[in-house]
Design a protein around this motif. Structure first.
Motif, PDB file in Angstrom:
ATOM      1  N   GLU A  23       0.806  -1.223   0.000  1.00  7.53           N
ATOM      2  CA  GLU A  23       0.000   0.000   0.000  1.00  7.53           C
ATOM      3  C   GLU A  23       0.837   1.271   0.000  1.00  7.53           C
ATOM      4  OE1 GLU A  23      -3.162   0.539  -0.386  1.00  7.53           O
ATOM      5  OE2 GLU A  23      -3.391  -1.616  -0.670  1.00  7.53           O
ATOM      6  N   ARG A  24       1.914   1.283   0.785  1.00 10.74           N
ATOM      7  CA  ARG A  24       2.603   2.552   1.056  1.00 10.74           C
ATOM      8  C   ARG A  24       4.067   2.563   0.653  1.00 10.74           C
ATOM      9  NH1 ARG A  24       0.563   3.708   7.209  1.00 10.74           N
ATOM     10  NH2 ARG A  24      -1.511   2.805   6.998  1.00 10.74           N
ATOM     11  N   GLY A 102       5.631  -6.692  -8.364  1.00 14.90           N
ATOM     12  CA  GLY A 102       5.898  -5.746  -9.445  1.00 14.90           C
ATOM     13  C   GLY A 102       6.034  -4.324  -8.942  1.00 14.90           C
ATOM     14  N   ARG A 103       5.147  -3.939  -8.013  1.00 15.57           N
ATOM     15  CA  ARG A 103       5.181  -2.561  -7.520  1.00 15.57           C
ATOM     16  C   ARG A 103       6.461  -2.262  -6.758  1.00 15.57           C
ATOM     17  NH1 ARG A 103      -0.331  -0.701  -4.965  1.00 15.57           N
ATOM     18  NH2 ARG A 103       1.072   0.924  -4.222  1.00 15.57           N
ATOM     19  N   THR A 105       9.345  -2.939  -7.639  1.00 19.01           N
ATOM     20  CA  THR A 105      10.424  -2.539  -8.554  1.00 19.01           C
ATOM     21  C   THR A 105      10.437  -1.028  -8.777  1.00 19.01           C
ATOM     22  OG1 THR A 105       9.115  -2.804 -10.582  1.00 19.01           O
ATOM     23  CG2 THR A 105      10.302  -4.745  -9.778  1.00 19.01           C
ATOM     24  N   ALA A 106       9.359  -0.342  -8.394  1.00 20.03           N
ATOM     25  CA  ALA A 106       9.315   1.122  -8.500  1.00 20.03           C
ATOM     26  C   ALA A 106       9.688   1.772  -7.170  1.00 20.03           C
ATOM     27  CB  ALA A 106       7.924   1.585  -8.937  1.00 20.03           C
ATOM     28  N   ASP A 107      10.001   0.947  -6.176  1.00 16.83           N
ATOM     29  CA  ASP A 107      10.295   1.461  -4.836  1.00 16.83           C
ATOM     30  C   ASP A 107      11.814   1.671  -4.718  1.00 16.83           C
ATOM     31  OD1 ASP A 107      10.758   1.709  -2.041  1.00 16.83           O
ATOM     32  OD2 ASP A 107       8.834   0.723  -1.659  1.00 16.83           O
ATOM     33  N   PRO A 108      12.261   2.938  -4.682  1.00 17.99           N
ATOM     34  CA  PRO A 108      13.704   3.190  -4.706  1.00 17.99           C
ATOM     35  C   PRO A 108      14.454   2.532  -3.547  1.00 17.99           C
ATOM     36  CG  PRO A 108      12.463   5.265  -4.431  1.00 17.99           C
ATOM     37  CD  PRO A 108      11.459   4.179  -4.638  1.00 17.99           C
ATOM     38  N   VAL A 120      12.745 -10.348  -4.958  1.00 15.28           N
ATOM     39  CA  VAL A 120      11.922  -9.882  -6.085  1.00 15.28           C
ATOM     40  C   VAL A 120      12.462 -10.496  -7.380  1.00 15.28           C
ATOM     41  CG1 VAL A 120      11.047  -7.863  -7.328  1.00 15.28           C
ATOM     42  CG2 VAL A 120      11.494  -7.699  -4.873  1.00 15.28           C
ATOM     43  N   GLN A 162       2.582  -7.676 -15.946  1.00 16.35           N
ATOM     44  CA  GLN A 162       3.090  -6.568 -15.137  1.00 16.35           C
ATOM     45  C   GLN A 162       2.736  -5.223 -15.775  1.00 16.35           C
ATOM     46  OE1 GLN A 162       4.366  -6.702 -12.084  1.00 16.35           O
ATOM     47  NE2 GLN A 162       3.904  -8.877 -12.178  1.00 16.35           N
ATOM     48  N   GLY A 163       2.865  -5.131 -17.093  1.00 16.79           N
ATOM     49  CA  GLY A 163       2.510  -3.888 -17.791  1.00 16.79           C
ATOM     50  C   GLY A 163       1.013  -3.646 -17.773  1.00 16.79           C
ATOM     51  N   VAL A 166       0.236  -1.808 -14.709  1.00 12.55           N
ATOM     52  CA  VAL A 166       0.661  -0.397 -14.832  1.00 12.55           C
ATOM     53  C   VAL A 166      -0.381   0.397 -15.604  1.00 12.55           C
ATOM     54  CG1 VAL A 166       2.384   1.138 -15.888  1.00 12.55           C
ATOM     55  CG2 VAL A 166       3.136  -0.900 -14.624  1.00 12.55           C
TER      56      VAL A 166
ATOM     57  N   GLU B  23      13.193   9.550  -9.632  1.00  6.50           N
ATOM     58  CA  GLU B  23      14.185   8.892  -8.766  1.00  6.50           C
ATOM     59  C   GLU B  23      13.628   8.508  -7.410  1.00  6.50           C
ATOM     60  OE1 GLU B  23      17.156   7.767  -9.332  1.00  6.50           O
ATOM     61  OE2 GLU B  23      16.910   8.383 -11.422  1.00  6.50           O
ATOM     62  N   ARG B 103       6.381   4.348 -13.714  1.00  2.00           N
ATOM     63  CA  ARG B 103       6.736   4.210 -12.298  1.00  2.00           C
ATOM     64  C   ARG B 103       5.807   5.010 -11.396  1.00  2.00           C
ATOM     65  NH1 ARG B 103      12.997   4.722 -11.251  1.00  2.00           N
ATOM     66  NH2 ARG B 103      12.153   4.944  -9.142  1.00  2.00           N
ATOM     67  N   THR B 105       2.711   5.046 -11.514  1.00  2.90           N
ATOM     68  CA  THR B 105       1.513   4.259 -11.177  1.00  2.90           C
ATOM     69  C   THR B 105       1.716   3.431  -9.918  1.00  2.90           C
ATOM     70  OG1 THR B 105       2.115   2.320 -12.511  1.00  2.90           O
ATOM     71  CG2 THR B 105       0.892   4.067 -13.624  1.00  2.90           C
ATOM     72  N   ALA B 106       2.969   3.285  -9.470  1.00  2.00           N
ATOM     73  CA  ALA B 106       3.251   2.570  -8.216  1.00  2.00           C
ATOM     74  C   ALA B 106       3.385   3.552  -7.058  1.00  2.00           C
ATOM     75  CB  ALA B 106       4.522   1.745  -8.350  1.00  2.00           C
ATOM     76  N   PRO B 108       1.878   5.757  -4.396  1.00  2.00           N
ATOM     77  CA  PRO B 108       0.540   5.890  -3.783  1.00  2.00           C
ATOM     78  C   PRO B 108       0.038   7.336  -3.744  1.00  2.00           C
ATOM     79  CG  PRO B 108       2.164   5.045  -2.179  1.00  2.00           C
ATOM     80  CD  PRO B 108       2.857   5.120  -3.503  1.00  2.00           C
ATOM     81  N   ALA B 159       1.734  -2.762 -22.838  1.00  2.00           N
ATOM     82  CA  ALA B 159       1.960  -3.517 -21.603  1.00  2.00           C
ATOM     83  C   ALA B 159       3.318  -4.210 -21.617  1.00  2.00           C
ATOM     84  CB  ALA B 159       0.840  -4.539 -21.390  1.00  2.00           C
ATOM     85  N   GLN B 162       5.913  -1.611 -20.605  1.00  2.00           N
ATOM     86  CA  GLN B 162       5.858  -1.263 -19.182  1.00  2.00           C
ATOM     87  C   GLN B 162       6.266  -2.453 -18.312  1.00  2.00           C
ATOM     88  OE1 GLN B 162       5.465   1.745 -17.859  1.00  2.00           O
ATOM     89  NE2 GLN B 162       5.481   2.487 -19.960  1.00  2.00           N
ATOM     90  N   GLY B 163       5.789  -3.641 -18.665  1.00  4.67           N
ATOM     91  CA  GLY B 163       6.150  -4.834 -17.908  1.00  4.67           C
ATOM     92  C   GLY B 163       7.615  -5.203 -18.106  1.00  4.67           C
ATOM     93  N   VAL B 166       9.539  -3.386 -15.594  1.00  8.28           N
ATOM     94  CA  VAL B 166       9.358  -3.993 -14.263  1.00  8.28           C
ATOM     95  C   VAL B 166      10.274  -5.216 -14.121  1.00  8.28           C
ATOM     96  CG1 VAL B 166       7.724  -5.271 -12.790  1.00  8.28           C
ATOM     97  CG2 VAL B 166       6.995  -3.162 -13.943  1.00  8.28           C
ATOM     98  N   ARG B 169      14.026  -4.155 -13.956  1.00 10.14           N
ATOM     99  CA  ARG B 169      14.400  -3.571 -12.669  1.00 10.14           C
ATOM    100  C   ARG B 169      14.475  -4.659 -11.595  1.00 10.14           C
ATOM    101  NH1 ARG B 169      14.374   1.775 -11.457  1.00 10.14           N
ATOM    102  NH2 ARG B 169      13.278   1.483  -9.502  1.00 10.14           N
TER     103      ARG B 169
END
Lengths: 193, 193
Positions: A23-24, A102-103, A105-108, A120, A162-163, A166, B23, B103, B105-106, B108, B159, B162-163, B166, B169
């Protein structure tokens, strides 16, 4: 505290961290929020885990195991290779929440820490390898043309999923996910015998 | 300050916010970090923008415009529908940084704010519509079979990109992105006349 209570507390801590990460994200998941969601005290959390990073790793490993287990349920079933892959692509999913793995992978913070990124990478590696096996089976059975590359096709299948998440989250509706899956399924059926 | 300096300051503020969002995400992008990256004072930032949310919206709109412009460069060129789509899929990309829009879209905070999600939705909507037009053209020219659904195929193409980000990464390398693109291109070529 008895063994059963200990196991239950660890379980609640891991589950709560899985949900909060989803979620966060890592930075938005505070030890306090984990403790509140798990109904566990601070002492209890630090008794079982050295800190947030160790708990996050356990949560991500758990999510990875659940992801591959859920995939296996569809992929190990009966039917042709195409049927099994289509079933996997079309199983009920909480599309707008996106994929737990998948999400990340966008988390730095997760990507910057090798210990957090490893589970992951492993989860996606396992799923891609399993899909490639099924596509190779389909080739042996004459279902797919001899020229089809199982590894590349498997990567395309995993990428569409995964896409699809997105695109659906961007649009705020499931529709683009369903369309992307449908588009890929038609292409797979188009090249099948 | 003259008009040229003003325009340049606004430009630096928007560019810095684009980079920081990419980033670090919305929560990790502080007004202080934006000001430092843009070499702009606090007064200057708040003179031009009501706050971080307004600046973020301008940055996301800019990223959306750049995304569709870059896509158009490949898609508007010469060649068959398949050739144009393949060129779009294979253009040089900073794969491991991921897609600026995807990115988000991930993120929150971005997804929870309709004003911030809208330009993300619009950018992907435009690209999917453009891809669907090209696939419909390919059908009219007899390049794709009559049964191919342009809207669903376009969603699958978007997709896979975008995938692919993911998966790359997650793996920490470009390889899964390249494989996913290759897998989709082979399927497209497989159904083509």
């Amino acid at each position: 505290m008895g063994t059963v209570e200990w196991v239950e507390t660890v379980e609640r801590l891991i589950r709560s961290t899985q949900e909060l990460l989803w979620e966060r994200g890592y930075v938005g998941t505070s030890p306090k929020a984990i403790q509140a969601a798990a109904e566990a005290g601070q002492g209890s959390m630090y008794h079982h885990f050295a800190g947030k990073a160790e708990l996050a790793r356990a949560a991500i490993e758990r999510s990875g195991a659940e992801l591959t287990e859920a995939a296996e349920q569809e992929l190990a079933g009966p039917g042709t290779a195409t049927e099994r892959i289509v079933r996997y692509l079309r199983r009920d999913r909480e599309v707008l929440r996106g994929c737990r793995m998948g999400r990340l992978t966008a988390d730095p913070d997760v990507m910057a820490d090798p210990a957090l990124r490893a589970p992951v990478a492993e989860a996606f590696g396992r799923i891609r390898a399993r899909l490639a096996d099924i596509i190779a089976e389909g080739k042996r059975d004459g279902e797919f043309p001899a020229g089809l590359d199982p590894v590349a096709t498997a990567a395309a299948v995993a990428a569409v999923l995964q896409g699809g998440y997105v695109l659906a989250r961007a649009a705020g509706e499931d529709d683009p996910f369903e369309l992307a899956v449908q588009g890929l399924v038609h292409l797979l059926e188009g090249v099948s015998a």
